[in-house]
Design an enzyme around this catalytic site. Structure first.
Site, mmCIF file in Angstrom:
data_model
loop_
_atom_site.group_PDB
_atom_site.id
_atom_site.type_symbol
_atom_site.label_atom_id
_atom_site.label_comp_id
_atom_site.label_asym_id
_atom_site.label_seq_id
_atom_site.Cartn_x
_atom_site.Cartn_y
_atom_site.Cartn_z
ATOM 1 N N TYR A 104 7.329 -5.370 5.941
ATOM 2 C CA TYR A 104 6.317 -6.233 5.306
ATOM 3 C C TYR A 104 6.906 -7.603 4.999
ATOM 4 C CZ TYR A 104 3.826 -8.413 1.411
ATOM 5 O OH TYR A 104 3.200 -9.327 0.592
ATOM 6 N N THR A 109 4.867 -14.477 -0.452
ATOM 7 C CA THR A 109 5.415 -13.577 -1.456
ATOM 8 C C THR A 109 6.877 -13.896 -1.752
ATOM 9 O OG1 THR A 109 6.049 -11.260 -1.794
ATOM 10 C CG2 THR A 109 5.838 -11.970 0.474
ATOM 11 N N LYS A 111 5.946 -11.344 6.529
ATOM 12 C CA LYS A 111 5.514 -12.498 5.724
ATOM 13 C C LYS A 111 6.468 -13.679 5.934
ATOM 14 C CE LYS A 111 2.540 -12.672 3.120
ATOM 15 N NZ LYS A 111 1.089 -12.991 3.270
ATOM 16 N N GLU A 169 9.003 -11.679 -1.845
ATOM 17 C CA GLU A 169 9.815 -10.672 -1.128
ATOM 18 C C GLU A 169 10.546 -11.266 0.066
ATOM 19 O OE1 GLU A 169 8.361 -6.774 -0.586
ATOM 20 O OE2 GLU A 169 7.175 -6.819 -2.413
#
Ligand code: NAD
Ligand code: DAU
Length: 367
Positions: free
Chosen positions: A158, A132, A162, A134
């Site tokens: 989160y 991602t 990741k 993010e």
């Protein structure tokens, strides 16, 4: 011909990937491994299960003997790893599952792939890890978009989980020579997206006449991509990208949250208020009562540590692999809306708990 293992194939992007792949590469065998958490839904794959080239396996990526038997018994040569805990708000309320699945689960897959593909019987293979944008943290208004060499600065549990998994994938390539690739994609939207995420939440809340929760001032920015344009990027990486490479995937499509919400309100109002059938099917929709859905917009307490802006620089995949998204936001959001209007049963069964696991993260406390 490939034998592909898709982890998390009963979730949002994984389901779309399975249909994309079976349609584009009918010779390939596709095996899905999915634990069917609250976000996984085997019914998504009902149509795929009629295809003899497809197999669904209910199981956990943390189960090393199971993963090993799947890699061996199905002669898997390509693993596409979607399985994850994926919702930022849930990671703020309870990070443990994110650490287990996203970090330990990814490591379980890596060490099993190394054992089967490198140590026991070396053979050509590819481990593609879905990640991602993010992981790069939050951009200021005038910052350039995230490139592949932007330093990692994850802000939520989160995103941190990741980021950790990305580092493990990279390390298995650098240390052991596992043939890995990674893609870091921006916000996806489209069919089968679980209605806890912004776009499906707003669509279904409008149709139910419920408040539309906008976190904080709603001026946060996301870069939206139609889900099959993410899958197209993964396809190009598997077909043409070299092992060891990282690609950012995005649509050059930055929107503030409040503008996304207002756009969906306008689209639904336009679509429902002049359609007798939809007015009958959605009597609680504000448009059926003569009001505009924008009246439902409710600013609520902001997400903790809320990233202000994400934006992707997709130059590497565009110029290197010929990537170009097929959908504009205009076409993608209309396709998505039509899917949700059509698949009322699907999202109602999730919301009324028929899939048993829907636990809302409740943010609709008006300021
Ligand atoms: P999702 O939450 O809709 O689906 C996740 C799937 O993984 C579910 O089917 C779930 O049952 C399965 N799963 C979870 N834990 C598992 C475990 N331990 N073992 C086996 N299966 C398990 O997620 P999504 O939105 O489809 O995201 C898929 C991947 O893409 C994730 O890795 C996510 O980080 C990444 N990603 C998502 C977006 C987005 O906008 N949704 C954008 C970029 C990257
Ligand atoms: O950028 C890629 C990421 O996009 C993926 O890695 C994640 O798995 C995926 O969930 C998504 O994360 P976001 O946090 O950006 O998506 P979400 O749909 O949860 O929220 C989008 C924006 O909308 C975010 O700024 C928070 C805001 N929001 C969200 C919800 C659910 C609201 O204002 N109200 C809401 O009710």
């Amino acid at each position: 011909m490939r034998n592909i293992l898709v982890t998390g194939g009963a979730g949002f992007i994984g389901t779309n990937f399975v249909y994309y792949w079976l349609a584009k590469y009918p010779e390939d065998h596709v095996v899905v491994l999915d634990a069917l958490t609250y976000a996984g839904n085997r019914e998504n794959l009902t149509e795929a299960e009629t295809n003899p080239k497809f197999k669904f396996v209910h199981g956990n990526i943390l189960d090393q003997p199971l993963v090993e038997s799947l890699l061996k018994n199905h002669k898997i040569d390509t693993l596409v790893h979607f399985a994850a805990e994926s919702h930022v708000d849930r990671s703020i309320h309870g990070p443990d599952e994110f650490i287990n699945t996203n970090i330990v689960g990814t490591h379980t897959l890596l060490k099993t792939a190394k054992k089967v593909w490198l140590d026991e019987n070396p053979r050509p293979h590819r481990f593609h890890h879905i990640s991602t944008d993010e992981v790069y943290g939050s951009l200021k208004p005038d910052d350039p978009p995230f490139a592949e060499n932007t330093p990692y600065a994850p802000n939520s549990p989160y995103a941190a989980s990741k980021a950790s998994s990305d580092h493990l994938v990279r390390a298995y390539h650098e240390t052991y020579g596992l043939q890995t690739s990674i893609s870091n994609c921006s916000n996806n939207y489209g069919p089968y997206q679980f209605p806890e995420k912004l776009i499906p939440l707003i669509i279904t809340n409008i149709l139910n006449g419920k408040p539309l929760p906008v976190y904080g001032d709603g001026r946060q920015i996301r870069d939206w991509l139609y889900v099959d344009d993410h899958n197209l990027g993964v396809d190009l990486i598997l077909e043409k990208g070299n092992a060891g490479e990282i690609y950012n995937i995005g649509g050059n499509n930055e929107w503030t949250n409040i503008d996304i919400v207002k756009t969906i309100c306008n689209l639904i109002h336009e679509r429902v208020s002049r359609n007798k059938d939809l007015l009958k099917r959605y009597p609680n929709c504000t448009s059926a009562k003569g009001n505009h859905p924008q009246t439902l917009i409710t600013h609520v307490t902001d997400r903790l540590g809320h990233d202000r802006r994400y934006a992707i620089n997709a130059e590497k995949i565009s110029s290197g692999l010929g990537y170009s998204p097929a959908q504009s936001f205009e076409t993608g959001i209309r396709k998505t809306l039509e899917w949700f209007l059509d698949k009322e049963d699907w999202w109602r069964r999730i919301m009324d708990g028929s899939y048993s696991k829907w636990i809302a993260v409740n943010y609709d406390d008006p300021k």
